[in-house]
Design an enzyme around this catalytic site. Structure first.
Site, PDB file in Angstrom:
ATOM      1  N   LYS A 123       7.084  -0.758   2.931  1.00 23.49           N
ATOM      2  CA  LYS A 123       6.848  -1.897   1.730  1.00 23.49           C
ATOM      3  C   LYS A 123       7.782  -3.023   1.805  1.00 23.49           C
ATOM      4  CE  LYS A 123       5.571   1.695  -1.706  1.00 23.49           C
ATOM      5  NZ  LYS A 123       4.047   1.790  -1.365  1.00 23.49           N
ATOM      6  N   TYR A 135      -0.767  -4.002  -5.846  1.00 17.97           N
ATOM      7  CA  TYR A 135      -1.996  -3.672  -5.015  1.00 17.97           C
ATOM      8  C   TYR A 135      -2.784  -4.905  -4.841  1.00 17.97           C
ATOM      9  CZ  TYR A 135      -0.729   1.258  -6.220  1.00 17.97           C
ATOM     10  OH  TYR A 135      -0.070   2.366  -6.084  1.00 17.97           O
ATOM     11  N   HIS A 149      -2.809   1.447  -0.014  1.00 17.29           N
ATOM     12  CA  HIS A 149      -1.230   1.579   0.132  1.00 17.29           C
ATOM     13  C   HIS A 149      -0.811   0.217  -0.627  1.00 17.29           C
ATOM     14  CE1 HIS A 149       2.774   2.130   1.680  1.00 17.29           C
ATOM     15  NE2 HIS A 149       2.797   0.902   2.409  1.00 17.29           N
TER      16      HIS A 149
END
Lengths: 351, 351
Positions: A329, A287, A298
């Site tokens: 991702k 993060y 997200h």
């Protein structure tokens, strides 16, 4: 038009320069002749653009293909990728890696190549060192590095490989407290309710065991220990464990503890919050900023730690990237280097 | 209410049977006393339902937890899972695996347990033999087998494990032809245009190299060779390779050739069409029926071949299942056994 096969090239005359190079950028003109690689020649033979002669005899496609496969390692593999790229309308030339390709609208002589392509079979593990060498070769001349992996049914998956420099925006990386903790069998628990919630809510460390107690992972525990935030006790004797003793025990529990910790520490120091990536089969999810646990952003990156002498099993690499990309991702591999930690992002691309 | 800690159980009196067992199905009544596991006792202590006494002294939660973690292997791990299950409103009892749980609406004494739960940490590889033993223990008494994996941040992922018996509906598994093929460096090519398209379109073997030629994977080649559909030649001498010679070469190219082939053959013989699963990081994706290449159905299963002495690295298993489930497929592991091939489906479930 006839090309002559000699060793590992096919040579054609001046007419070929006009009809093959000037029109389609096949081969390389050398004075009055055009030199073609075995791969280019096979493709032109398939397209019925040339005939290939060996010792006065014309070879059909199958015979030329068999001979070429004996004269050049990975010929079939590279042919499959070359054909695919040409059929996508890209101009392709040989390169220090396997191929270089030109940007759409560009071509040899007009524009610089845009990308280096490195071809591998899924069957043979790819040493990280080879990948890094190719990536450096590409980066040094500011080319995009593309990895083309051919599976056993000859399908190609293209990946872009790039160095990245992850940075987060957490300014306070640990709350200003000292908390008592115990190393149990394989996790560390903070028993005090206030310390637990401070570390959890402000530093985003660990996970609450219940309303009052916080569980920390081994890497989190060492990071907090290094920074004087927690004191870790032995569960039996209650003795305080120093960094060395704690690390020794942690690496007995978790064989990859040291390499994971180096990366964890580097990421935290970059202002990022690394949390476990187990659900994605990787070491960490990252993060870049957490403001409150109620509004978790997200996570954009998964990070997996590998050693400098790692060899990628390509089906395993394919799976790791697929998992990451399927949840929007990036898959980032972290490698310890002399200077610190290098990060390499490998992601699927459409050509 | 006071429970006494002795060795690895906590014993409470008759009142506990009324207040803990009869109300919440904690522990097991034995005559006039109620016997609680360390895990049940820790949970009841956390809920302030009991006090626990050791040698005349009342233990607080932290002290009891430390002692319990020394008396029972994986205590923390199992406590985390037990707590999670109870907090989902499920009744849990100890079992030959770690726990058995009751169906919603049911409870001990009224209904049979529905599932066996087997708890593992992500850190310790799980031998396939252990998994199969637990699966058999559950199947023999017709229970669902659930695997609860705890990651380093104490998050739990639940998987259902079951034996499956894949069956397809392809009746004609190979066209009635004989075709000439060549083994090149790592793939087999059929040069004849008609044979190529027949095998590709009717048997769904291989992939077209171009309009006229078919590339076969090594397992496909051996299957067609075994069934007399193709003849494979050496690329240099043109000599015909028999099954033994071809297999020797194939396993030099692909170390897992023999184990993959056994599974490929079994799946084809079950009327399924296995194609490579490389893009998903597995050996095969399966089609139960293909009528035409223009209308390829959704593949519902990914199959990965593992040896009977395989040890699952749990983050790797997690990743494999995640890839499969993210594209609405089952992840099936194929294990060679004495009788043939066993298939085990492992999929994430919500509890």
């Amino acid at each position: 038009m006839i090309g002559k096969l000699t060793k590992d090239v096919v040579v054609a005359d001046k007419q070929a320069i006009n009809e093959l190079y000037n029109v389609g950028y096949y081969g390389r003109p050398k004075g009055d002749i055009l030199e073609l690689t075995l791969i280019e020649a096979a493709f032109l033979l398939y397209r019925n653009k040339i005939d290939v002669e060996l010792d006065g005899e014309i070879l059909d496609f199958a015979d030329f293909f068999k001979i070429a496969s004996m004269r050049q390692q990975y010929f079939e593999l590279k042919y499959i990728v070359y054909k695919d790229l040409r059929e996508r309308g890209l101009y392709v030339q040989p390169s220090v890696t396997d191929f270089r390709i030109y940007p759409r609208g560009g071509h040899p002589g007009k524009t610089a190549a845009k990308s280096f392509v490195y071809v591998r079979t899924e069957r043979i593990p790819m040493p990280l060192r080879d990948l890094m060498k190719s990536l450096n070769a590409a980066s040094n001349v500011r080319k995009q590095m593309i990895l083309a992996i051919v599976d056993e049914e000859s399908d190609i998956t293209f990946y872009e490989v790039k160095s990245v420099n992850p940075k987060g925006e957490m300014d306070e990386i640990y709350p200003n407290i000292t908390a008592e903790a115990t190393l149990l069998e394989e996790r560390v628990i903070i028993w005090d309710s206030e310390a637990s919630s401070t570390l959890f809510e402000n530093g985003f460390y660990g996970k609450m065991l219940d309303e009052n107690r916080l569980q920390l992972s081994l890497v989190e525990s060492r990071y907090l220990l290094e920074n004087g935030i927690i004191e870790i006790h032995d569960r039996e004797s209650d003795a305080v464990l120093d960094i060395e003793e704690f690390s020794k025990r942690a690496s007995a529990i978790e064989p990859e503890f040291f390499s994971k910790y180096k990366v964890y520490e580097d990421l935290r120091n970059r202002g990022l919050v690394p949390k476990t990536g187990f659900k994605f089969g990787t070491h960490f999810r990252l993060y870049s900023q957490i403001r409150s646990l109620a509004k978790m952003p997200h996570s954009e990156n998964l990070v997996h730690t590998i050693s400098p002498d790692h060899e990628f099993a390509l089906p395993v690499m394919s799976r790791a990237i697929r998992v990451a990309n399927s949840v929007r991702k990036h898959m980032v591999f972290a490698v310890q280097s002399e200077k610190g930690v290098d990060y390499v992002d490998i992601g699927r691309i459409k050509m």
